[in-house]
Design an enzyme around this catalytic site. Structure first.
Site, PDB file in Angstrom:
ATOM      1  N   ASP A 128       1.037   3.619   2.370  1.00  0.00           N
ATOM      2  CA  ASP A 128       0.998   4.195   3.721  1.00  0.00           C
ATOM      3  C   ASP A 128      -0.123   5.235   3.798  1.00  0.00           C
ATOM      4  O   ASP A 128      -1.256   4.939   3.412  1.00  0.00           O
ATOM      5  CB  ASP A 128       2.371   4.801   4.075  1.00  0.00           C
ATOM      6  CG  ASP A 128       2.508   5.038   5.572  1.00  0.00           C
ATOM      7  OD1 ASP A 128       2.070   4.179   6.354  1.00  0.00           O
ATOM      8  OD2 ASP A 128       3.047   6.086   5.965  1.00  0.00           O
TER       9      ASP A 128
ATOM     10  N   ASP B 158       0.855  -1.196   0.000  1.00  0.00           N
ATOM     11  CA  ASP B 158       0.000   0.000   0.000  1.00  0.00           C
ATOM     12  C   ASP B 158       0.886   1.240   0.000  1.00  0.00           C
ATOM     13  O   ASP B 158       2.100   1.132   0.139  1.00  0.00           O
ATOM     14  CB  ASP B 158      -0.866   0.013   1.263  1.00  0.00           C
ATOM     15  CG  ASP B 158       0.006  -0.017   2.506  1.00  0.00           C
ATOM     16  OD1 ASP B 158       0.341  -1.128   2.966  1.00  0.00           O
ATOM     17  OD2 ASP B 158       0.408   1.056   2.998  1.00  0.00           O
TER      18      ASP B 158
END
Ligand SMILES: [Zn+2]
Length: 259
Positions: free
Chosen positions: A208, A206
């Site tokens: 963050d 991802d």
């Protein structure tokens, strides 16, 4: 020589091993996260330990890192490969990419970082925290398998279990962080104190919190599923190639560290 694997989020099983024995180890630091599976892969003996325990019961703060590293060392592990899920702090490191970090920034606050907290003190070098030779072998495996990866990067380790605020995520970016996770520290430090060769396969899941759409645990789990397959392929390629010779300095890390 024996190769250790510490499986992180998504990598919980020792399915690549044959002739598997299950060993319960006790250490002066308590029990490791789980039983250790020792088996064969190619011509090597391999020990597998799940970092978060069976059923992912220990959060990153609760993992008994000292017991984990001590237990693997006591079984004869000399080379340790760790797998971990991370967030990306950079636009060009996409979810699904793999990073072999070469540096870290430590933002943890609640963890015991040394085996030497009794009458003896050790100051191990962390200038180059990872084994250069293992990192190089991981990179070569990823190249051979045509798996998208970054051969170096700075891993920011936060305490967790919460994710970062946007302000924190931007701060870590401004510090030069490439990826962010919760489990590298103190694992990498204790591996150095135990004089193990240590390298990490970090799986980006991802962006963050710095992107518009902040990270959720559900997204991480979905990306992890496809990442785990890549990590297993790299492990299967790299393990047979790890050599007994240790030209790196990892095996004598305590030589000038003990007071
Ligand atoms: Zn080494």
């Amino acid at each position: 020589m024996m190769i250790g694997i510490i499986g992180g989020s998504g990598v919980y099983d020792a399915s690549i091993l044959s002739d598997v024995k299950t060993i319960k180890v006790h250490t002066p630091y308590g029990s490791p996260s789980d039983v250790i599976h020792v088996g064969k892969f190619a011509h090597h003996e391999v020990a597998f330990l799940s970092r978060h325990g069976k059923g992912h019961v220990y959060n990153p703060t609760q993992v008994n890192y000292r017991a984990n590293i001590h237990a693997l060392k006591s079984l004869g592990v000399t080379h340790l490969l760790a797998v971990s899920a991370v967030g990306s702090l950079q636009d060009h490191i996409h979810p699904g990419d793999i990073v072999f970090p070469d540096q870290f920034i430590d933002r943890t606050t609640q963890r015991k970082q040394t085996f030497y907290d009794g009458s003896q003190v050790a100051h191990v070098s962390m200038a180059e925290p990872f084994c250069p030779s293992l990192r190089n072998q991981l990179k070569e495996s990823a190249l051979r398998l045509n798996i998208s990866h970054f051969e170096k990067g700075t891993y920011v380790c936060i305490e967790g279990p919460r994710f970062s605020t946007k302000a924190e995520s931007h701060l870590f970016r401004s510090w030069g962080g490439h990826i962010i996770g919760m489990t590298l520290i103190p694992e990498v430090i204790l591996a150095r104190e135990a004089e193990l060769c240590y390298a990490t396969i970090s799986l980006s899941t991802d962006y963050d919190s710095f992107k518009e759409h902040p990270v959720t645990a559900e997204e991480i789990v979905n990306t992890m599923r496809s990442n785990v397959d890549k990590a297993k392929r790299i492990l299967q390629d790299v393990i047979p190639r790890i050599s007994r010779e240790r030209a790196c300095g990892c095996g004598s890390a305590l030589k000038n560290a003990l007071m």
